[in-house]
Design an enzyme around this catalytic site. Structure first.
Site, PDB file in Angstrom:
ATOM      1  N   ASP A  34       6.727  -1.067 -30.609  1.00 34.08           N
ATOM      2  CA  ASP A  34       5.690  -0.921 -31.623  1.00 34.08           C
ATOM      3  C   ASP A  34       4.331  -1.196 -31.006  1.00 34.08           C
ATOM      4  O   ASP A  34       4.204  -2.031 -30.104  1.00 34.08           O
ATOM      5  CB  ASP A  34       5.919  -1.919 -32.761  1.00 34.08           C
ATOM      6  N   LYS A  35       3.314  -0.501 -31.516  1.00 34.47           N
ATOM      7  CA  LYS A  35       1.962  -0.747 -31.020  1.00 34.47           C
ATOM      8  C   LYS A  35       1.372  -2.000 -31.660  1.00 34.47           C
ATOM      9  O   LYS A  35       0.978  -2.944 -30.975  1.00 34.47           O
ATOM     10  CB  LYS A  35       1.051   0.449 -31.307  1.00 34.47           C
TER      11      LYS A  35
END
Length: 927
Positions: free
Chosen positions: A363-364
């Site tokens: 995930d960013k």
């Protein structure tokens, strides 16, 4: 303490709860806790519920909560205590090999060989003690791990919502529930908004139950039909709500259920299963060899007792029966190291799996970035653009045009935009007594409130002027949030969300001198220019409705698109280096985000995950590819590292595609929709701070700091764990092969048995226990993160391992045979020759442990001081044998005695032959 004591403890805890309930029954508190006076919370009107719980629904004070906590106890269930040490000791004797040794000891005792029987008993006792200590520490490590995984709850205390440990909850507390959370206690719901809860653990029903806090149910209703209650341990699949705590701890439905549950054995991890299968195959081969050896010795008229004792001792020495325990120890050591690196290991075998991963789907937000969104720009579709300075503290910063001074018309436009940002918002922002500011809630909403405040718009004032009538909370599947407010005789609709979601709802757009028909192309171009800066872009819209249409939030049409707000989430300072480290280690890092493709690509380029010509794969691309078949999806995932506008459920599609391509996949996640992907991946990694309970339970590892650099640290520790597993396996198997080869040669050439049964057992004890602890504590080699991941299908016993095992085993066995046969040829007595041979084998195996420290580095390039435990263990092992040679009781038992300097000087060069042999083959095995 065993199961009986656990049950007794549970009964004692329940008795304490009932005593508390009885003592407080006069004022109505905690009546739910007593089966004989059970309150029907689902049947009572809300005012009576509040009266019974002695609360007004505005939460408890800290003092009252503490007083109730003292009376009723913490909100948790009795934890099974670690088994008593004597039980662990008894467990060590449950092994077929141990049964054989016990039989040998009894047989020795029966024929009057007291020394042999005593020594075998001592060996069994020491082995059991070592195994018990290891298991004892493993149980306490598990308890420490449990303490790290604390459930949190949003509780109204002293008039403010606070995040507290669920163990601190008491009856009467007001709890806020959101999608993805685990219900922390039994609750009487008082407010529900699309709330659905998975109660399958309690009812067996796989479908979520829709909850309604306004319902009043009949008294005689089964638990699955209590739709105005929420039960501890259940999972919120969607929606939001609030509830009053009615029961905690053992008084909850889950607590009652726990009293009926029996403990079950934990499944053996796959890695250990493979090792156990190997051990069984090796055991079978050795049993055949032992049978042949016994037949040959019987044919040579060797006494049956001697044959039996020797075969048993050789079997115990050669079979690495301690291998599973040694592997568990290696993984446990790595687990404790990873906890120090902010990685909590929920499944022990995941330590090794993480070290083997070839792809990380990360995930960013919050993992690669700081998860601290701050509004940076406000942009309108006619070209007006404003910079927002400062952070999320309202006094810090302002909203100013890029050029010139802020005009009255521009300020009015900003206030209109800020009104929507503040009204369509679920966060809280308030100034404290010390003049500092406190915010809580969703990060996007916090950033929007701070932006509105900088524009001169305060939410508290707006809430009085525009009372909330209804709302649609933001859900990932919906892609937007909306609120409906009373505006004199009409209704005001405020909407926020992704631009592509809001465009179909709008028919016009705001410009400097009013409004004009919507231009979707202009809106998209404006958004793309803004997103190219690597920011997160949110669109805002509003509309007016007659008061008669107050409930029209499901079908939003005819709105005015106001503008865009850009929010920045800065990269974590260590993220770039962590990604570079992964790439040097041959690990492919993929970034997954719900942001716009241009935003995702901008950040990916900063992380060196994408180049100027790269493009992002979007959720829409994945959907279209999936319609064409799995091959098309695989084609997409094989060529990209950046995924944008990806829905949480599409993460599962990405993970499955990468796994089909033969990758070992580690995936990070924090939401309830991430749980399938976390569970399906080879290694699921949940976020410890912002992750939901559902995600944490589906994961193998939990990051306590939500930091991608911690994942990289975990990979390094996983690779070190795998290296140390190979070191332990090589050491145990190679020394066993040496003993087998030694006995094979002596039997083939008609020589006496080279070592007695007790000597073999002594050799096994000295070399098979102490040094493996040191190898398990190896700090790791410098190249751990500078080599590609091992091939996914590679066996632990690959060609390199086999070459090294055979080489070292044959050298030690052959040199030992030649020394033994030469001594006999020189006229030495068998006992004297065995004494020298036993010392030679001890020296061999103490040198072999240093050969085990690396597969591709010379012994002379490894610092002895880097692992003091190994150095000390080797010295202790040799020291024990030297002491045994001088103790009369050990001399009698083992048939050993001190040797002169000339024997030491002769045996040491022979022992070093295995070191020379391994150094000679090193260039070939390294290739």
């Amino acid at each position: 303490m065993g199961q009986e004591s656990l049950q007794a403890r549970r009964e004692l805890s329940l008795h304490k709860v009932r005593q508390t309930s009885s003592a407080t029954h006069c004022n109505g508190l905690y009546c739910r806790m007593d089966d004989s006076n059970q309150q029907l919370w689902h049947h009572l009107p809300l005012p009576e519920v509040l009266a019974q719980l002695d609360t007004d629904g505005n939460g408890l004070s800290a003092g009252e909560a503490q007083e109730r906590l003292t009376r009723v106890g913490s909100n948790d269930l009795p934890v099974p205590p670690p088994p008593a040490f004597w039980r662990l000791m008894m467990r060590q004797f449950k092994s077929p090999l141990i049964y054989v040794l016990l039989a040998a000891a009894l047989l020795s005792l029966a024929v009057g060989h007291l020394a042999d029987a005593s020594f075998i008993a001592a060996v069994l006792l020491i082995n059991a003690l070592i195994g018990s200590i290891q298991e004892f520490h493993a149980h306490h490590s598990a308890m420490a791990l449990r303490n790290l995984m604390v459930t949190r709850a949003q509780v109204l205390r002293n008039g403010e919502f606070q995040e507290l440990d669920a163990s601190q909850l008491v009856p009467g507390d007001l709890i806020k529930l959101t999608s993805g959370d685990r219900v922390p206690a039994d609750l009487r719901l008082i407010d529900t908004q699309g709330l659905e809860i998975d109660e399958s653990f309690l009812t067996g029903e796989s479908l979520p139950v829709q909850k309604d806090g306004q319902l009043l149910l009949q008294a005689e209703v089964a638990v699955p039909e209590m739709t105005n209650l929420a039960f501890a341990g259940s999972l919120i699949t969607s929606g939001r709500g609030q509830g009053i705590v009615t029961a905690t701890g053992l008084a909850t439905e889950m607590g009652r259920l726990s009293l009926t549950l029996e403990s079950t054995d934990t499944a053996t991890p796959p890695l250990l299963q493979r090792i156990e299968r190997f051990s069984k195959k090796l055991t079978l081969i050795l049993l055949v060899f032992m049978a042949v050896l016994a037949l040959v010795e019987f044919a040579r008229h060797t006494p049956p007792l001697t044959v039996f004792m020797t075969v048993v001792a050789l079997a115990v020495s050669a079979i690495p029966e301690a291998l599973p325990v040694a592997l568990t120890m290696v993984l446990s050591v790595s687990m404790r190291r990873m906890v120090k690196r902010h990685v909590v290991v929920r499944k022990l075998v995941a330590v090794e799996s993480l070290g083997s991963c070839t792809v990380i789907a990360a995930d960013k937000t919050g993992t690669l970035t700081q998860n601290r969104l701050t509004a940076s720009d406000a942009v309108f579709f006619d070209g007006d653009s404003f910079q927002v300075t400062g952070n999320n503290q309202p006094p810090d910063g302002q909203c100013q045009p890029e050029h010139g001074e802020l005009t009255r018309e521009q300020a009015a436009r900003l206030r209109r935009l800020a009104r929507v940002a503040a009204l369509c918002n679920e966060a809280e922002l308030r100034q404290l007594a010390d003049c500092s500011w406190h915010s809580s809630g969703d990060m996007v909403d916090q950033a929007l409130l701070a932006f509105a405040h900088k524009c001169g718009v305060q939410r508290n004032t707006l809430k009085t002027k525009y009372p909330l009538l209804s709302q649609l909370q933001y859900e990932p599947a919906r892609g937007f949030a909306a609120t409906l407010h009373r505006d004199d005789d009409s209704a005001l609709i405020c909407v926020k969300g992704a631009l592509e979601v809001l465009l179909p709802m709008c028919d016009r757009m705001a410009v400097g001198d009013g409004e004009q028909p919507l231009d979707p192309d202009l809106a998209q171009a404006t958004m793309q220019n803004l997103a190219a800066k690597g920011v997160r872009v949110l669109a805002l819209a509003e509309g007016a409705r007659p008061a008669a249409h107050n409930a029209a939030l499901e079908e939003l049409q005819g709105l005015c698109l106001l503008g865009l707000i850009a929010m920045m989430d800065p990269l974590r300072p260590e993220a770039i280096n962590a990604v570079n480290t992964c790439q040097e280690a041959g690990i492919k890092v993929c970034m997954l985000t719900g942001d716009h493709p241009e935003t995702a690509l901008s950040i990916a380029r900063k992380l060196h995950l994408a180049g100027p010509a790269d493009v992002a794969v979007t959720g829409g691309d994945l959907t279209r590819a999936a319609a064409s078949g799995k091959a098309e999806v695989d084609r997409l995932t094989a060529r990209t590292r950046v995924y944008a506008r990806v829905a949480p459920e599409q993460k599962m599609t990405i993970v499955q595609s990468l796994m089909r391509q033969g990758e070992i996949v580690a995936v990070t996640g924090d939401g309830i929709n991430d749980a399938p992907a976390l569970n399906a991946a080879h290694v699921g990694i949940a976020m410890g701070k912002r992750g939901t309970d559902v995600a944490k339970e589906a994961a193998d590892l939990i990051l306590t700091d939500d930091n991608f650099a911690s994942v990289v640290d975990g990979i390094e520790q996983g690779r070190i764990a795998y290296q140390n597993i190979r070191k332990v396996v090589f050491f145990l198997v190679s020394t066993g092969v040496a003993e087998i080869f030694l006995f094979t040669l002596t039997t083939t050439f008609g020589l006496p048995l080279p070592l007695s049964a007790v000597q073999l057992l002594w050799l096994n004890l000295v070399t098979g226990s102490i040094q493996t602890v040191g190898l398990a504590l190896e700090p790791g080699e410098e190249n751990a993160m500078h080599t590609p991941p091992r091939p996914p299908r590679e066996s632990l016993f690959n060609r390199l391992m086999i070459q090294r095992v055979i080489t070292s085993g044959v050298v030690m066995g052959t040199v030992g045979f030649l020394a033994f046969s030469w001594l006999l040829a020189q006229g030495w007595e068998e006992s004297d020759a065995r004494n020298s041979l036993l010392l030679l084998m001890v020296l061999f195996e103490n040198i072999q442990v240093f050969n085990s420290r690396s597969e591709n580095r010379s012994v002379f390039r490894q610092s002895l001081l880097s692992n003091p435990v190994l150095l000390m263990g080797t010295a202790v092992a040799l020291g024990l044998h030297i002491v045994a040679m001088y103790l009369p009781v050990m001399q009698t038992t083992l048939g050993v005695y001190p040797v002169g300097v000339h024997q030491w000087t002769a045996l040491l060069p022979l022992a070093l032959s295995v070191l020379v042999a391994m150094e000679i083959i090193l260039p070939f095995t390294r290739k």
